[in-house]
Structure formats: structure tokens, C-alpha cells
Design a protein around this motif. Sequence first.
Motif: not given
Lengths: 259, 541
Positions: B336, B313-317, B338, B340, B331
Motif C-alpha cells: 500500500g 502498484t495501485p493503492h486500491t488493489l 507504494f 501513493i 489496501y
Amino acid sequence: MTKKRLIPRLLQLVLIIIGVYFGFILLFDVALHQIIPKSLLTMYMLFVVAGTAMVFTFTEEGAQELVGPIKALVEDPSKKMIRNVVFVIVPLLAGYYTYTSMLPSFEAPMELRTIHPAPPSKFKAFGKSYNLTTLQNPYRKFEKEDPAKFKGLVKEGGDVYIKNCQYCHGDKLDGNGPYASGLNPTPLNFQDVGTIAQLQESFLFWRISTGGPGLPQEAAPWISAMPVWQDYLTEDEIWKVILFLYNYTGRAPRSWANE
Amino acid sequence: MNPRVAVWLVAQLHLWLGAFVVAVPMFVFIIETIGMMTRDERYDNMAYEFIKVSITAYSLTAIMGGLLSFCLVLFYPDLFKYLALIFKESMFAYALLFFAESAVLYIYYYGWHWLQGGNRKWVHLTFGLLLNAFGITLMLLANSWTTFMMSPAAVDAAGVFNGNTWEAIHNFLWNPINIHRVVANVAYGGSIVGAYAGFKFLSAKNKEERAHYDWVGYNANFIAIAALLPLPFAGYYLTAELYAYSQQMGITLMGGVFAWIFIIQAVLIGALFLSANYYLWCGMGRSDGASRYNGRIKFIAIVLVAAFLVWFTPHTLVLTNSELKSLGGPYHKYLGVFGIMPAKNTAVNFLLTFTFMSFMFYRRANKVATVSWATTGNAIQIALFTMGLINIVTLGVYYGYFTNTVYKVAASIPQVLTTLTIIIVSTVIDTLMYKGAKDVAPLHWGRMPARSQYALFLLAVSFTWLMGLMGYVRSGIRQHWHVSNIFRDASPDAYTPTLGYAANVITVGTIIFMAMVIFVFWLSTISGKHVVAKGYWKEQA
């Protein structure tokens, strides 16, 4: 011998995948009121489908049960009618999906932007040169040495924030100020665990004092609307506002040393 | 011909082949030793077969290495001259070592059947050890040239070298890369020989051949998984050192322009773990006793998939405009968290623990423990797993989100230690508990579905692609510098290419490499074939 099942394996597989898909939508879009983005849902479903298919096929009987109805559909002479229907519907659906996904739309294309600039080792502001690796907030020490003074400094930082920053970053520091909807990229949400909580105070000092034009040349264009705050605030005001950002959100700045 | 693409592809092909030929002798040596200790000839034959596959790859590695030097001299003469001036002694040593390695390799391979039995076997094993020593030293030397370009040592701001060779070799990132590459090479080598076994299994003509290559594939997959388990930690250490060396490089790598390649990396690592697990689950079909465990596999699968969803899961979607408006920013309020590292670390420790659990189920599948304390042993293992997993979650959630960054980063170490404790203690208990265990049903090597062999191929292809992508990132974070902050790239290609372009170049490289690998597999197949050409040769009186 395979067991007689209430729901055939193939249907079980399809139902699980559909169930998980709509489960995500129900959970995020309906229950939590924070939609799950399409790009993320597609990635999630890729692995859900792969994982489910693996569980259904790791034994030989399971695999046979799963592909049995598909084989029968293709090979069984008695299923000619249904075969013809499926063979017409599946390409039509694939064609429809391709057509709708390729159809030009007025929506701006999705941006694959990661707004996380890499800091330089040194930068210039207020007519001086700062070394980002050694730069520290001069007021941070009062947090332990003189808590009453520290509280006052945070309050002063809060005043600076309300007068200058909240229009974009919001009065709750969540990046949702009155002007936020007019900006793209949207103002940073300081409440998020992945923003200021991950950064050193010197990084914030660099970003605030040099603003959008001070962003590095790499990975441009940044198209940031952040003003160059060294033209409007003093060095002290910037350090105080940084204290406020961490204090209000309850986050600790990144540091390399143990406290 | 674009110079950057030429050097990029040739260097990458050299590295893929090099990684394979450095790795194979490592586990060949171990397998040969196992064969000698157990006096089980199957191990000796398997070790010989692996080295046979690597021998053609060895020539290809040398060809690619030569081509790389040629490309560097031709397209980037100033850079090559600069590096050669600093590393002249080690480059000379490299050339000499290469001759020595070739000589030892040929003796090791061609003398395999000659140096058999008694003291001769010891002599052969000594050659195996020497081969590894030369191969690893060669890799360490080449690593120092690469890491010098990232973290130059003993040079002033103008790029003037004022130190000695050792200082240049022993630069800041040298050891982190060395550790990462040695572990990754073993996993990679295991996956390539796994693909070889899959290739031979699928083309097997009879039951015996299928049984043999099934066994070989199982061992290769075991090597790949065993090295894959510590790999995320070696990668984490390398990245932490990279951040420590230069925050700018660290952020460019994982938070900035290259962050999306890490998402692709996460997906490919997902493919690696899933295919390795799938192969183990399919392998349980080799015996009828394993069906007892079949019902539990779905729970492992659920945890693995859930851990993966967190893992990538990316931080910046990536959002459409309407999604951006709806969420109010890039975010996600819930997802969000997930994005980091604490979440990723927790997820990867779960992945490793549950992959190990798959392996334990596989090992136990066909056996019943006969020791009197089997129930207690099982209870201890269940307690160990439960407490370990609770510890991993506590460390990840509490220290990851409710303390400052120093503890966040530091918490990853006890998490790793927890996972390693689970794996080591559990292995010890299991080994003791299943000593002299009864077989439930006969084990049928070769009773594997064809799709399990494609899982072995997927493992090899994912590894290759992954190495290409991450190798590009490692090199790319220097951005417009040949040697970071010292030697600027003044060529028209000094810019960072788009992610799509980079991914395409690496994909083409992967296809070329896999074609070479299939060629190597095919050569090993024809080398054992003898055609009697009747009537072709004149009759000898």
C-alpha cells in the motif's frame, strides 16, 4: 565464439523468472503474512519477464544463445522425438490454462473499484450549507494554542469513536472492526498512508456527516454502509472525532498552507 | 453513428497528427542548424527527410481538423456556437495563421535545395523559425479552447461571457497544458520519426541504406528520450495545477473513476522507458569496444524493473473475494505504501537517472578518455550519482511518509532538481572528459539487430496509445459538462463510459492512426522511385 555455460541461457532465463515468481509468493504470502494479489503479481511478472528477456537479448550472441535451443528443437532432425512431445504438451498446457480461466465459477467477479469519491465544492448538513474549500476544523487551532484543551477534545473525540465508529472501523482504526467482515466495500482503514493522511479535515467532515447517501452521483453505485452521522451526532462531535482519528494514527491532515 | 465516438475519434486523430507536425519542424530546425554549424551534410539530409515525412501528415492533419469542425457543428451546434462567440477573434486568427503556416511550410520544404549555402541557408533557417512560430501559436490557440472547457474564465455562473478574448485564452489550465504539450510533442515526434527510421532500416536493400537509417533511428531515439526525461515533471506540474484549480477534478482524475487509466498509463510509460533503454543497449553492439559495459546492463535493468513495479502498484488493489478476506481490506499493509505519490515520484526519478546512465554507457562504450583527470572525473560522477540517489530516497521516504501533505507535495521539487543536477553536471563532466577521446574499435552504423527496430516501433505505438488514453482522461474529467460547471452536456452521451469501452475506442483510434502513419511512410518511399516504362511512350523524333 560462445562460451560453454554451466547452465544454458534459456534455462537461466526460465529459472530467473520462476525464481522471482516464487520469491514474491514466499516474501509476501509466507514471510510477511500478507498475500500478494494475483492481479498484481501478473502485472509484476509481465515486467519481470520483459526486463529479463531484454537483458538476455541485447547482444547478438546472447540472443543467438537464447533462441539456439528453440531453433534446434524446431529444425534439428535428430530432435524429432522431443519436438513431437513438446508440440503436443505446449498446446495442451495452453488449452488447459484457457479452459481453467474461462470455466465459470461461483466466485463473485473481481471489482475494479476505487473508493475515493470526489468532493463537491459545497454541501448541506445540519440545515446549513458548507463550502468545502474554506471549511476548517474549529478545534484544530488548540493544538498549538492550548495543548491541554486539545488533549481533552481528542479524548472526547475518542469517546465518540468508541461508542459509534469502532464497530466497523475497528478499535485500532485499521478498518477491521467486529462488523467489518460483513461489509463490502470494507470500512476504511485510517492507519493506511493513503487514506486520511491524504485528505483535508473538511473532506472527512463531509464524508462523516452525509455518509453513504451523501456520496456523489458520479461513479455510482457506491454501495457504502456508512450511516448519515448528522442524524446521530452533533457538529461538534464530528469535529472532535476527526481530531481523534488524526491524533491516534499519528497522521497530519492535508493542508495547503505551510505550518 | 454515435456523435460522441465520432467527435472523440476525429479529435484524437487530429491531435495525434497535429502533435507530430508541430513537433517535427522543431527538431528539423535544430538538426538543420547543427548541420550548418558543423557543415556535416548528413544532418541536412536527415532534416530534409524528416520534413518530407511530415508534409503528407500535414495534409492529413488539416483534413482531420476540417472534419472535426464539421462534426462539432453537426453534432454539437450549441456548444460550437457558444465557444465561437467567445473565441471568434482567436478562431479567425487561427484560420489566417493556418494559411501563413502552409505557405511557409511549402517554401521551407520545396525551397530546401534551392536555399542552400551562404546567405541562402540563413534565409532557409529563418523560414524554419517562422514555421515553428506559426505552428506553436496555432497549437497554443487550440489549447486555449480546450482548457477553457475545463477551467472557464471570465464567465459568470450562468455562462455569460463578460471578459475579453485574452482573459478567455489565458485561463487557469492554459499554460500547464501548453508546457506539457510542447514537451510531449517533441518526444512524440521523435518516436514517430524513429518508427520511420525503423521502417526504412528493415526495408533497406543495401548496407549503406541500413547504416544511414540506423543513424537516423539513433538520432530520433535521442530526440524522443531527451524530451521524455522532463515530461513526467511537466505532467506532475499540470496535475498539481489541476488539483489546485479543482480538488474535485483532481480526485476524479487520480483517485476516483479514472485512477485505473493511470495504472495503464504507468504500464505504457514502463514500455516507453524499457524500449528506449533496450534500443540504447542494442546500440552498444555497433562497436566491439562496448562489450566492456555489457556486464553492467543487468544492474540497470534490475533497477528499472524494480522502479516500475513501484511505479504501477495501485493503492486500491483488484482483489478476488478470498484475497479481500485474507488482506482484510482493499489496501495492502506493505505494498500500500507504494500506491501513493511519494513512492511514485521516487520511482520515476530513479527511472530517469538510470535511463540517463544507459545513455552515458552508450556514449562511453567505444571511447577511452585521454585527459589526465579521467580517474578523478569518474570518481566525481560516481559520488554525484550515489549522493543524488540517496537524496532522492531520503526526500521520498522521510518527507513522503513522515511529514504532512504540504511537505509531501513540496518534496517532489528537490527530487526533480536532484535528478536534473545529476543529468546536467554529469553531462558537463562527460563532455569535457571525453574531448579528444580515443576510439576503442571502429563504429559500424547498421550493425543493429532487427529486434532493436521493433523497440522503436513499440516506442511510437506506446506513445500514441498513451496520448489517446490520457487525452481521454483530460477531457473526461469534465464528466457531464461540456464547459465545466457552466455548460452542461444534455445529450444522451453525457455519462462517463466504462473504462473498457473507452480503452477500446482509443485502441481503434491508435490502429487507424498507425495505419495512416504507415501510409505516410510508404508515400515517402514511392516518392523517390522512378520506373522507366519502356515502350509505353511514343518515341519523340
